[in-house]
Design a protein around this motif. Sequence first.
Motif, short mmCIF file in Angstrom:
data_model
loop_
_atom_site.label_atom_id
_atom_site.label_comp_id
_atom_site.label_asym_id
_atom_site.label_seq_id
_atom_site.Cartn_x
_atom_site.Cartn_y
_atom_site.Cartn_z
N GLY A 4 101.67 100.11 -34.52
CA GLY A 4 101.33 100.16 -35.93
C GLY A 4 101.96 99.06 -36.73
O GLY A 4 102.50 98.08 -36.21
N LEU A 5 101.87 99.25 -38.04
CA LEU A 5 102.26 98.25 -39.02
C LEU A 5 103.52 98.71 -39.75
O LEU A 5 103.60 99.86 -40.20
CB LEU A 5 101.09 98.10 -40.01
CG LEU A 5 101.08 96.92 -40.94
CD1 LEU A 5 101.03 95.60 -40.17
CD2 LEU A 5 99.86 97.02 -41.86
N TYR A 6 104.51 97.82 -39.87
CA TYR A 6 105.77 98.12 -40.56
C TYR A 6 106.07 97.06 -41.60
O TYR A 6 105.80 95.88 -41.39
CB TYR A 6 106.93 98.16 -39.55
CG TYR A 6 106.99 99.44 -38.77
CD1 TYR A 6 107.89 100.44 -39.11
CD2 TYR A 6 106.12 99.67 -37.72
CE1 TYR A 6 107.95 101.64 -38.41
CE2 TYR A 6 106.15 100.87 -37.02
CZ TYR A 6 107.07 101.84 -37.37
OH TYR A 6 107.10 103.02 -36.68
N ARG A 7 106.64 97.52 -42.73
CA ARG A 7 107.10 96.61 -43.78
C ARG A 7 108.57 96.29 -43.52
O ARG A 7 109.39 97.19 -43.34
CB ARG A 7 106.96 97.22 -45.16
CG ARG A 7 107.46 96.28 -46.28
CD ARG A 7 107.45 96.93 -47.66
NE ARG A 7 106.11 97.18 -48.14
CZ ARG A 7 105.37 96.30 -48.83
NH1 ARG A 7 105.87 95.10 -49.10
NH2 ARG A 7 104.17 96.62 -49.24
N GLN A 37 102.93 93.71 -37.36
CA GLN A 37 102.04 94.54 -36.53
C GLN A 37 102.58 94.54 -35.11
O GLN A 37 102.72 93.47 -34.49
CB GLN A 37 100.62 93.96 -36.54
CG GLN A 37 99.64 94.69 -35.65
CD GLN A 37 99.29 96.06 -36.21
OE1 GLN A 37 98.87 96.17 -37.35
NE2 GLN A 37 99.45 97.09 -35.41
N TYR A 92 102.40 95.44 -31.05
CA TYR A 92 101.36 95.50 -30.02
C TYR A 92 101.99 95.35 -28.64
O TYR A 92 103.14 94.91 -28.51
CB TYR A 92 100.30 94.42 -30.26
CG TYR A 92 100.83 93.00 -30.17
CD1 TYR A 92 100.70 92.27 -28.98
CD2 TYR A 92 101.47 92.39 -31.24
CE1 TYR A 92 101.19 90.99 -28.88
CE2 TYR A 92 101.95 91.09 -31.15
CZ TYR A 92 101.81 90.41 -29.96
OH TYR A 92 102.29 89.13 -29.86
N GLY A 106 105.91 92.05 -31.94
CA GLY A 106 105.50 92.27 -33.32
C GLY A 106 105.19 90.95 -34.00
O GLY A 106 105.98 90.01 -33.95
N THR A 110 102.70 83.39 -41.07
CA THR A 110 101.70 84.41 -40.77
C THR A 110 101.07 84.12 -39.41
O THR A 110 100.72 82.98 -39.11
CB THR A 110 100.61 84.45 -41.87
OG1 THR A 110 101.25 84.76 -43.10
CG2 THR A 110 99.56 85.49 -41.57
N VAL A 155 101.87 89.64 -40.13
CA VAL A 155 100.46 89.57 -40.50
C VAL A 155 100.22 89.38 -41.99
O VAL A 155 99.14 88.94 -42.39
CB VAL A 155 99.67 90.80 -39.98
CG1 VAL A 155 99.64 90.80 -38.45
CG2 VAL A 155 100.24 92.10 -40.49
N ARG A 156 101.20 89.73 -42.84
CA ARG A 156 101.09 89.53 -44.28
C ARG A 156 102.48 89.33 -44.86
O ARG A 156 103.46 89.88 -44.34
CB ARG A 156 100.43 90.72 -44.96
CG ARG A 156 98.98 90.92 -44.56
CD ARG A 156 98.37 92.18 -45.12
NE ARG A 156 98.13 92.04 -46.55
CZ ARG A 156 97.75 93.06 -47.32
NH1 ARG A 156 97.57 94.26 -46.82
NH2 ARG A 156 97.55 92.87 -48.61
N PHE A 203 104.62 92.33 -43.50
CA PHE A 203 104.07 93.37 -42.65
C PHE A 203 104.08 92.84 -41.23
O PHE A 203 103.57 91.74 -40.96
CB PHE A 203 102.62 93.69 -43.03
CG PHE A 203 102.45 94.53 -44.27
CD1 PHE A 203 103.52 94.97 -45.02
CD2 PHE A 203 101.18 94.88 -44.68
CE1 PHE A 203 103.35 95.74 -46.17
CE2 PHE A 203 100.99 95.65 -45.81
CZ PHE A 203 102.07 96.08 -46.55
#
Length: 107
Positions: free
Chosen positions: A3-6, A19, A21, A29, A47, A32-33, A17
């Motif tokens: 998932g996605l973490y801040r 991601q 995988y 990780g 990014t 992504v933003r 962010f």
Amino acid sequence: ISGLYRTQPNDNGQTGFVQFYDCGGKTCGKLVRSFDKAGKEITSPNTGRNIVANMHDDGNGKFSGGTIWDPGSNKTYKSKMQLSGPVLNVSGCVAVFCKTQKWTPVK
């Protein structure tokens, strides 16, 4: 972990962010933003780059044996991670000295 973490804000108040995988049986990780201290999305040359690489899942929410890259210093550190409820504690270490950040899941 998936998932996605801040990320926790850096010294300039910026967050990102990440991601997570599967990368060949390990966990990686990718950034992504990125966001400024006001929460506005910003363009970052980082990014798409891996922040977390080659973490081994030790079970029970613990990960070790990988690395974390700090874009601010452009340095890579040995890393470990541990889930504590929904929060991911991410540590970057040099010798026995570690700095830990708390990353929160993005819904």
